[in-house]
Design an enzyme around this catalytic site. Structure first.
Site: not given
Ligand code: NAP
Length: 310
Positions: A38, A89, A150, A256
């Site tokens: 983080s 979350k 996603g 990121y």
């Molecule tokens: P999460 O709840 O686990 O969601 C993961 C998502 O990715 C789901 O929609 C999942 O689809 C999809 N996914 C996983 N593997 C896949 C694959 N092989 N092919 C296609 N889709 C796939 O995770 P999250 O907390 O939302 O985080 C998601 C991303 O957001 C991460 O990269 C994180 O770093 C980023 N993020 C960034 C910030 C920022 O401030 N920049 C803040 C929060 C999150 P399914 O539903 O089908 O499993």
């Protein structure tokens, strides 16, 4: 006395006096599992120092099975609040006493405020993304036709809610598990309904994660947002086929970690304007700071701190 970089559930629950004993005392932190990666402490500590607030922001490594009791321990440990990251979350929404309307719609909480013995939950991911897009590309989400990869994940859902609340021109929800976005589409549909603006093209659609469906939607889109977890590791395959990336697209990758993501590299090579998730990280953090302290966050101090740390 300097505080250790990472605290455990045991530190928080069994030894709260120790957390308050550092100078300045640890009053804020990010709760995750894993949490080592983080970057939030870097810019929050810079902000606290710049504002003369006598508090430190630490990392709290809490496994899922100890999450609920750990957040309940925050008031006793003297915390003002906390951020919540992967994988907690959704659990944080269930754990707080009060959640604001946006957090409830997003199905998750990334910001907790301690109010006496109670915990209040907020979600700044969607608004943070919106500010980042305005800053990176000079456009407002409301003026964009968005394809969101996603959309069924935690961040994806929060971003979808943000796009819908800003009444973006068009929103295409894309997810590997289609049932998640079918349900989300139903929830968001009323926000896109307008008796006056009904046009020939549906403004809200949910499509499977398939090349042909994506090609069709991207031909009529302004921005592609990746909110999947694909790309967090350099070894991940491309999140979509590079052949779908065109120069007319804006591409925002919420990932990121690890500098330029594969998506950003491939989209840049295709001539698209791109940005990675650092801007979203910065703005969601600044919004958390504003919720905790009810004052503007020192954004440029936070940005400098974030960008100067690898
Ligand atoms: P999460 O709840 O686990 O969601 C993961 C998502 O990715 C789901 O929609 C999942 O689809 C999809 N996914 C996983 N593997 C896949 C694959 N092989 N092919 C296609 N889709 C796939 O995770 P999250 O907390 O939302 O985080 C998601 C991303 O957001 C991460 O990269 C994180 O770093 C980023 N993020 C960034 C910030 C920022 O401030 N920049 C803040 C929060 C999150 P399914 O539903 O089908 O499993």
């Amino acid at each position: 006395m300097e505080a250790p970089d990472i605290f455990s559930a045991e530190d928080l629950i069994s030894n709260p006096a120790r957390i308050s004993s550092f100078a300045p005392p640890v009053r804020l932190g990010v709760i995750g599992d894993p949490v080592t990666h983080s970057r939030s402490p870097v810019f929050h500590n810079a902000a606290l120092e710049a504002c003369g607030i006598p508090a430190q922001y630490a990392k709290l490594h809490i496994p899922p099975e100890r999450f609920a009791e750990s957040v309940r321990a925050l008031p006793k440990a003297g915390f003002l609040g906390a951020n919540v990251t992967i994988p907690h979350k959704a659990a944080a929404l269930a754990a707080v006493d009060v959640a604001d309307d946006y957090a409830r719609a997003s199905g998750s909480v990334n910001t907790i405020v301690v109010v006496g013995e109670k915990l209040h939950g907020f979600n700044t991911d969607g608004p943070g993304l919106s500010r980042a897009i305005r800053e990176e590309f000079g456009v407002d989400v409301r003026d964009l036709r968005v394809v969101l990869l996603g959309a069924g994940g935690g961040a994806g859902r929060a971003i979808a809610v943000q796009c819908a609340r800003e009444r973006c021109e068009r929103l295409v929800l894309v997810n590997r598990s289609l049932e998640k976005i079918e349900a989300l589409k139903k929830e968001l549909a009323p926000l896109f309904h307008s008796e006056h603006l009904a046009g020939p093209v549906e403004r809200l659609v949910a499509i499977p994660f398939e090349n042909e469906a994506l090609r069709h939607e991207l031909e009529n889109a302004d921005i592609l947002i990746n909110a999947t977890s694909v790309g967090m590791s350099r070894l991940d395959p491309p999140v979509i086929s590079p052949s779908l990336l065109t120069p007319n697209l804006l591409v925002y990758d919420t990932v990121y970690s690890g500098g330029m993501s594969r998506l950003i590299e491939e989209a840049s090579a295709a001539g698209a304007r791109c940005a990675n998730g650092l801007g979203m990280l910065l703005h969601q953090g600044a919004l958390s700071f504003e919720i905790w302290f009810n004052r503007p966050a020192p954004l440029e101090v936070m940005r400098r701190a974030l960008l100067s740390t690898p």
